[in-house]
Design an enzyme around this catalytic site. Sequence first.
Site, PDB file in Angstrom:
ATOM      1  N   GLU A 151      38.182  43.495  44.814  1.00  0.00           N
ATOM      2  CA  GLU A 151      39.490  42.855  44.913  1.00  0.00           C
ATOM      3  C   GLU A 151      40.481  43.824  45.545  1.00  0.00           C
ATOM      4  O   GLU A 151      41.025  44.702  44.852  1.00  0.00           O
ATOM      5  CB  GLU A 151      40.001  42.473  43.519  1.00  0.00           C
ATOM      6  CG  GLU A 151      39.078  41.544  42.758  1.00  0.00           C
ATOM      7  CD  GLU A 151      39.838  40.777  41.687  1.00  0.00           C
ATOM      8  OE1 GLU A 151      39.985  39.565  41.854  1.00  0.00           O
ATOM      9  OE2 GLU A 151      40.307  41.380  40.726  1.00  0.00           O
ATOM     10  N   SER A 168      43.777  36.260  46.182  1.00  0.00           N
ATOM     11  CA  SER A 168      44.334  35.111  46.904  1.00  0.00           C
ATOM     12  C   SER A 168      43.259  34.124  47.372  1.00  0.00           C
ATOM     13  O   SER A 168      43.385  33.532  48.447  1.00  0.00           O
ATOM     14  CB  SER A 168      45.191  35.579  48.090  1.00  0.00           C
ATOM     15  OG  SER A 168      46.329  36.273  47.621  1.00  0.00           O
ATOM     16  N   GLY A 189      47.407  38.433  43.739  1.00  0.00           N
ATOM     17  CA  GLY A 189      48.643  37.949  43.125  1.00  0.00           C
ATOM     18  C   GLY A 189      49.616  37.342  44.116  1.00  0.00           C
ATOM     19  O   GLY A 189      49.349  37.252  45.325  1.00  0.00           O
ATOM     20  N   GLU A 244      45.503  45.225  37.991  1.00  0.00           N
ATOM     21  CA  GLU A 244      46.759  45.207  37.222  1.00  0.00           C
ATOM     22  C   GLU A 244      46.709  46.195  36.062  1.00  0.00           C
ATOM     23  O   GLU A 244      47.725  46.788  35.693  1.00  0.00           O
ATOM     24  CB  GLU A 244      47.062  43.767  36.762  1.00  0.00           C
ATOM     25  CG  GLU A 244      47.532  42.923  37.936  1.00  0.00           C
ATOM     26  CD  GLU A 244      47.287  41.426  37.795  1.00  0.00           C
ATOM     27  OE1 GLU A 244      46.901  40.964  36.707  1.00  0.00           O
ATOM     28  OE2 GLU A 244      47.472  40.726  38.812  1.00  0.00           O
ATOM     29  N   LYS A 293      44.810  35.983  32.923  1.00  0.00           N
ATOM     30  CA  LYS A 293      45.836  37.027  32.812  1.00  0.00           C
ATOM     31  C   LYS A 293      46.699  36.717  31.571  1.00  0.00           C
ATOM     32  O   LYS A 293      46.172  36.270  30.566  1.00  0.00           O
ATOM     33  CB  LYS A 293      46.632  37.139  34.108  1.00  0.00           C
ATOM     34  CG  LYS A 293      45.702  37.367  35.323  1.00  0.00           C
ATOM     35  CD  LYS A 293      46.420  37.726  36.578  1.00  0.00           C
ATOM     36  CE  LYS A 293      45.402  37.937  37.711  1.00  0.00           C
ATOM     37  NZ  LYS A 293      46.009  38.316  38.969  1.00  0.00           N
ATOM     38  N   HIS A 301      40.553  46.016  36.087  1.00  0.00           N
ATOM     39  CA  HIS A 301      41.332  45.117  36.960  1.00  0.00           C
ATOM     40  C   HIS A 301      42.503  45.893  37.567  1.00  0.00           C
ATOM     41  O   HIS A 301      43.093  46.764  36.914  1.00  0.00           O
ATOM     42  CB  HIS A 301      41.846  43.914  36.158  1.00  0.00           C
ATOM     43  CG  HIS A 301      42.483  42.881  37.042  1.00  0.00           C
ATOM     44  ND1 HIS A 301      43.787  42.980  37.444  1.00  0.00           N
ATOM     45  CD2 HIS A 301      41.978  41.773  37.649  1.00  0.00           C
ATOM     46  CE1 HIS A 301      44.068  41.952  38.258  1.00  0.00           C
ATOM     47  NE2 HIS A 301      42.977  41.206  38.381  1.00  0.00           N
ATOM     48  N   ASN A 349      40.403  34.496  35.652  1.00  0.00           N
ATOM     49  CA  ASN A 349      41.051  35.345  34.657  1.00  0.00           C
ATOM     50  C   ASN A 349      42.432  34.737  34.434  1.00  0.00           C
ATOM     51  O   ASN A 349      43.214  34.634  35.373  1.00  0.00           O
ATOM     52  CB  ASN A 349      41.129  36.751  35.270  1.00  0.00           C
ATOM     53  CG  ASN A 349      42.111  37.685  34.588  1.00  0.00           C
ATOM     54  OD1 ASN A 349      42.519  37.454  33.461  1.00  0.00           O
ATOM     55  ND2 ASN A 349      42.476  38.754  35.293  1.00  0.00           N
ATOM     56  N   GLY A 378      42.272  33.905  40.613  1.00  0.00           N
ATOM     57  CA  GLY A 378      43.418  33.931  39.707  1.00  0.00           C
ATOM     58  C   GLY A 378      44.159  32.617  39.795  1.00  0.00           C
ATOM     59  O   GLY A 378      43.639  31.554  39.415  1.00  0.00           O
TER      60      GLY A 378
HETATM   61  P1  PGA Z   1      44.851  35.854  42.583  1.00  0.00           P
HETATM   62  O1  PGA Z   1      44.345  36.928  41.522  1.00  0.00           O
HETATM   63  O2  PGA Z   1      43.692  34.940  42.895  1.00  0.00           O
HETATM   64  O3  PGA Z   1      45.978  35.132  41.905  1.00  0.00           O
HETATM   65  O4  PGA Z   1      45.288  36.621  43.807  1.00  0.00           O
HETATM   66  C1  PGA Z   1      43.099  37.509  41.669  1.00  0.00           C
HETATM   67  C2  PGA Z   1      42.861  38.547  40.606  1.00  0.00           C
HETATM   68  O5  PGA Z   1      43.808  39.214  40.165  1.00  0.00           O
HETATM   69  O6  PGA Z   1      41.720  38.719  40.179  1.00  0.00           O
END
Ligand code: PGA
Length: 255
Positions: A169, A215, A175, A99, A12, A97, A10, A236
Site C-alpha cells: 500500500e 484508493s 485515504g 496509519e 479503520k 498499516h 479495514n 478502505g
Molecule cells: P483507501 O484505504 O482504500 O481508503 O485508500 C486503503 C487502506 O488504508 O488500506
Amino acid sequence: MDRPFLFGTNFKMNQTAPESVRFFDELADATAPAGVQLFLIPPFTSLQAVTERKRESGVPIWVGAQNAHWEQAGAYTGEISVPMLAALDVDLVLLGHAERRAQAGESDLQIHRKVKAALSAGLRVLLCVGESAEEKAFGVGTETISRQTKIALNGLAAADASRIQIAYEPVWSIGSGGTPAEPAEIDPVAASLRAVLEERFGAPGRSIPILYGGSVDATNAGTFARLPNIDGLFVGRAAWTVDGFRRVLASSLAA
Ligand code: PGA
C-alpha cells in the site's frame, strides 16, 4: 501458482459493534465466488460480536483485528495483546498499516515483534508495507518496501510463510488525500516484493499472497486485480458499505 484471491476491507475507526455485525450479516448473505477468500477487519470493539456471529453462522469470511501488541500481557494501557485476540478466535491480525506507522509512530522493529507474537500464537498476519511520496520521488520506494519486509519477517521459519499475507500500500495512495496509482507502476514493485519473499523463505515465499491497497474502487479494482504479481485487494473507503464492497469485488473479478 495456486494462490487464492483475497479481498477485504479495514473499517479503520468506523462502525460500532451492531453496525459491524449488520455488515457481516449482509455480506454473508451472498456466497463468495469460488477461489475468493473474503475478510473484514472491524475495530476492536466489534470483534467479539462479529466473531460470535461468524461462529453461529459458519460463514467462512475471515475476521481480523487492526493491530496487536508484541507483549503477552503487562502495563500497556490502551493496548490489546495477541492472546486476547486468539481467545476471540480472530482469523488474522493486520500489522504495520501506514496509519499506525505514521500516526502511532510504529517502527519496523516493533512491527517485527508484533508479527512474531501473532504467528507464534497461530494467527495469520496481514503485513502492510509501502513507500512514502518522498521515497518514491527519490527513487528509493523498492528499498523502503524491502527494508520494511525484511525487518518484519526477520528470523521466521519457512513454515510461517503459510500464515503470512502482505499488502503493498503506497502511502501516497492511501485515504482521502491519496492519489490512485497507475497499475503499471504497481506490478514491478510487487515483483520486487515477491523476490524479497523468495529470498527470505525460499519456495514457500512464492505462495505468500501479495495484495494491493490504496484508493482502490469499483473503477480501478479490475486493473489492479489482473496484475500478474497481485493476488488480492485491500480496500478502505470504497468498501465501507456492503453495496460498495460488493461493487468493488465484482469489478475486481470481472474479466
Ligand atoms: P483507501 O484505504 O482504500 O481508503 O485508500 C486503503 C487502506 O488504508 O488500506
